[in-house]
Design a protein around this motif. Structure first.
Motif, mmCIF file in Angstrom:
data_model
loop_
_atom_site.group_PDB
_atom_site.id
_atom_site.type_symbol
_atom_site.label_atom_id
_atom_site.label_comp_id
_atom_site.label_asym_id
_atom_site.label_seq_id
_atom_site.Cartn_x
_atom_site.Cartn_y
_atom_site.Cartn_z
ATOM 1 N N GLN A 127 5.133 7.023 2.479
ATOM 2 C CA GLN A 127 4.697 6.041 3.466
ATOM 3 C C GLN A 127 5.634 5.972 4.667
ATOM 4 O OE1 GLN A 127 2.895 2.295 1.921
ATOM 5 N NE2 GLN A 127 3.489 3.059 -0.087
ATOM 6 N N ASN A 160 -5.196 0.979 2.123
ATOM 7 C CA ASN A 160 -4.148 0.515 1.215
ATOM 8 C C ASN A 160 -4.744 -0.552 0.309
ATOM 9 O OD1 ASN A 160 -1.926 -0.773 -0.012
ATOM 10 N ND2 ASN A 160 -0.588 -0.246 1.692
ATOM 11 N N ASP A 163 -1.363 -2.550 -2.074
ATOM 12 C CA ASP A 163 -0.086 -1.860 -2.282
ATOM 13 C C ASP A 163 -0.002 -1.155 -3.629
ATOM 14 O OD1 ASP A 163 0.920 -2.520 0.207
ATOM 15 O OD2 ASP A 163 1.885 -4.353 -0.502
ATOM 16 N N LEU A 166 -3.252 4.278 -2.273
ATOM 17 C CA LEU A 166 -3.314 4.598 -0.849
ATOM 18 C C LEU A 166 -4.115 5.878 -0.637
ATOM 19 C CD1 LEU A 166 -0.305 4.358 1.575
ATOM 20 C CD2 LEU A 166 -1.742 6.387 1.586
#
Length: 283
Positions: A127, A160, A163, A166
């Motif tokens: 990320q 996303n 969290d 992804l």
């Protein structure tokens, strides 16, 4: 003057170190999957690099080596063909790829065995770190890109999921007629192009001219998807940075995306930069 020269030498050294990338080899399977080595909590394994995985996934035998306790946390993932899969959620203290250390990495496990493969490595680890894939030299580079490498690119969109997972997407144009959003899935192998079956009508394609078959799900015995296989005129990215003529595609009933493609057709050398929401085409 001597002090200035020393400062210049120090500055050049810092710049050189900042531009140094961590380069590691990968194995390209006959199906077009990228296999890399990584270490999870000190245990080495071989993993498929999969931009469509959502989160890291470790197979049964490798997961046993991690000796983790049962988890009450879960994540409900969906396959591209719609099946819901409920998986446990764990956290790895550290994941090491090359010389890069990624801490507190979320992962799941699955009761699956693939010869020589211990699981999937997703984009979750990258990320904040651009990852460059060189298909010609079969290497993956981790680290920032030079300005000269950023001239040619496609925009990507990032999904996303709380969290925990992804995925990345981009827009492509089919037959110079319609533009759809497709998931970019390195785990699909090579030359993989799935399009939702509803677009056959939009593109004025006759399904009877396509090879057709029904495929039963390996995860849900009650679910079956129909595939229509054949060639279309072209697929190109929204800015025409990458394009392919007469690709063989699969129109899929029940696909949860407008489309899904592999990433190998984008270029011989590409860099995925999540912070910049772009894939740069280096070659």
């Amino acid at each position: 003057m001597k002090r200035i020269l020393i400062l210049l030498l120090l500055l050049n050294g810092l710049i050189a170190r900042s531009q140094t990338k961590d380069i590691l080899p990968f194995t390209l399977t006959s199906s077009g999957h990228l296999v890399i080595e990584a270490t999870v909590n000190g245990i080495k394994g071989k993993f498929i690099f999969d931009t469509g995985a959502g989160l890291h996934l470790f197979f049964k035998d490798f997961a046993k080596k991690l000796q983790v306790k049962d988890s009450y946390n879960i994540f409900v993932a969906h396959r591209a063909t719609g099946e819901a899969i409920t998986t446990p959620i764990y956290y790895a203290k550290d994941l090491r790829i090359g010389n890069q250390l990624f801490e507190n990495q979320i992962y799941s496990t699955f009761d699956l065995t693939l010869d020589g493969i211990d699981g999937l490595i997703s984009l979750q680890a990258f990320q904040n770190t651009p990852i460059t894939i060189d298909y010609k030299n079969k290497t993956i580079s981790l680290g920032e890109l030079d300005i000269k490498d950023k001239k040619k690119y496609i925009d990507i969109q990032i999904a996303n999921h709380a969290d925990k997972a992804l995925d990345i997407f981009t827009y492509v144009t089919l037959n110079n007629k319609i533009t759809i959003q497709v998931a970019l899935d390195a785990g699909a192998g090579q030359n993989s192009f799935w399009i939702h079956s509803k677009f056959m009508k939009t593109l004025e394609l006759d399904s009877n001219q396509f090879e057709s078959y029904a495929k039963k799900s390996e995860f849900d015995s009650l679910k079956t998807n129909r595939f229509f296989i054949g060639s279309i005129e072209s697929i190109k990215t929204a800015n025409n940075t990458a394009h392919i003529k007469a690709p063989k595609v699969s129109f899929v009933e029940g696909l949860i995306y407008e489309g899904k493609t592999s990433i190998d057709w984008l270029g011989k050398k590409i860099a995925i930069s999540l912070p910049e929401k772009k894939i740069f085409i280096l070659e």
